[in-house]
Design a protein around this motif. Structure first.
Motif, PDB file in Angstrom:
ATOM      1  N   GLU A   1       0.845  -1.374  -0.020  1.00  0.00           N
ATOM      2  CA  GLU A   1      -0.012   0.247   0.286  1.00  0.00           C
ATOM      3  C   GLU A   1       0.507   1.926  -0.365  1.00  0.00           C
ATOM      4  OE1 GLU A   1      -2.754  -0.118   3.296  1.00  0.00           O
ATOM      5  OE2 GLU A   1      -3.997  -2.068   2.864  1.00  0.00           O
ATOM      6  N   ARG A   2       1.639   1.374   0.484  1.00  0.00           N
ATOM      7  CA  ARG A   2       2.527   2.434   1.175  1.00  0.00           C
ATOM      8  C   ARG A   2       3.798   2.858  -0.107  1.00  0.00           C
ATOM      9  NH1 ARG A   2       5.567   0.981   4.699  1.00  0.00           N
ATOM     10  NH2 ARG A   2       7.413   0.350   4.165  1.00  0.00           N
TER      11      ARG A   2
ATOM     12  N   TRP B   1       1.256   3.719  -3.309  1.00  0.00           N
ATOM     13  CA  TRP B   1       1.156   5.022  -2.883  1.00  0.00           C
ATOM     14  C   TRP B   1       2.183   6.322  -3.318  1.00  0.00           C
ATOM     15  CZ3 TRP B   1       3.381   8.867  -0.024  1.00  0.00           C
ATOM     16  CH2 TRP B   1       2.523   9.884  -0.635  1.00  0.00           C
TER      17      TRP B   1
ATOM     18  N   GLN C   1       1.677   8.109  -6.928  1.00  0.00           N
ATOM     19  CA  GLN C   1       2.094   9.665  -6.572  1.00  0.00           C
ATOM     20  C   GLN C   1       3.947  10.428  -7.410  1.00  0.00           C
ATOM     21  OE1 GLN C   1       0.524  12.315  -5.067  1.00  0.00           O
ATOM     22  NE2 GLN C   1      -0.739  10.512  -4.920  1.00  0.00           N
TER      23      GLN C   1
END
Length: 80
Positions: free
Chosen positions: A41-42, A45, A49
């Motif tokens: 997830e990290r 993301w 970005q």
């Protein structure tokens, strides 16, 4: 639905995972799955970005000097 994933880890990681499993009452598999989920997830993301920022830069979408000065002023005025 779930799949089986086999990985090799250093002995210290295996021991730490076992210790944490005992302390928390969770299985090693559950802890490993949660750690992998959080990592994915990290990273997803962060990478998304980065790709978004690259697309904005490629499109010439940069902050103006006034916008940069406003943000810089906001943070420097709090320091004093």
């Amino acid at each position: 639905m779930s799949s089986v994933l086999t990985i090799r880890v250093p002995e210290e990681v295996h021991q730490n995972l076992g210790s944490l499993a005992e302390m928390t009452g969770r299985s090693r598999s559950w802890l490993a799955m949660e750690a992998i989920k959080e990592y994915l997830e990290r990273e997803q993301w962060q990478v998304s970005q980065i790709h978004e920022a690259i697309a904005e830069a490629d499109a010439g979408d940069f902050a103006s000097q006034e916008e940069v000065a406003a943000v810089f002023g906001k943070w420097t005025s709090r320091a004093g």
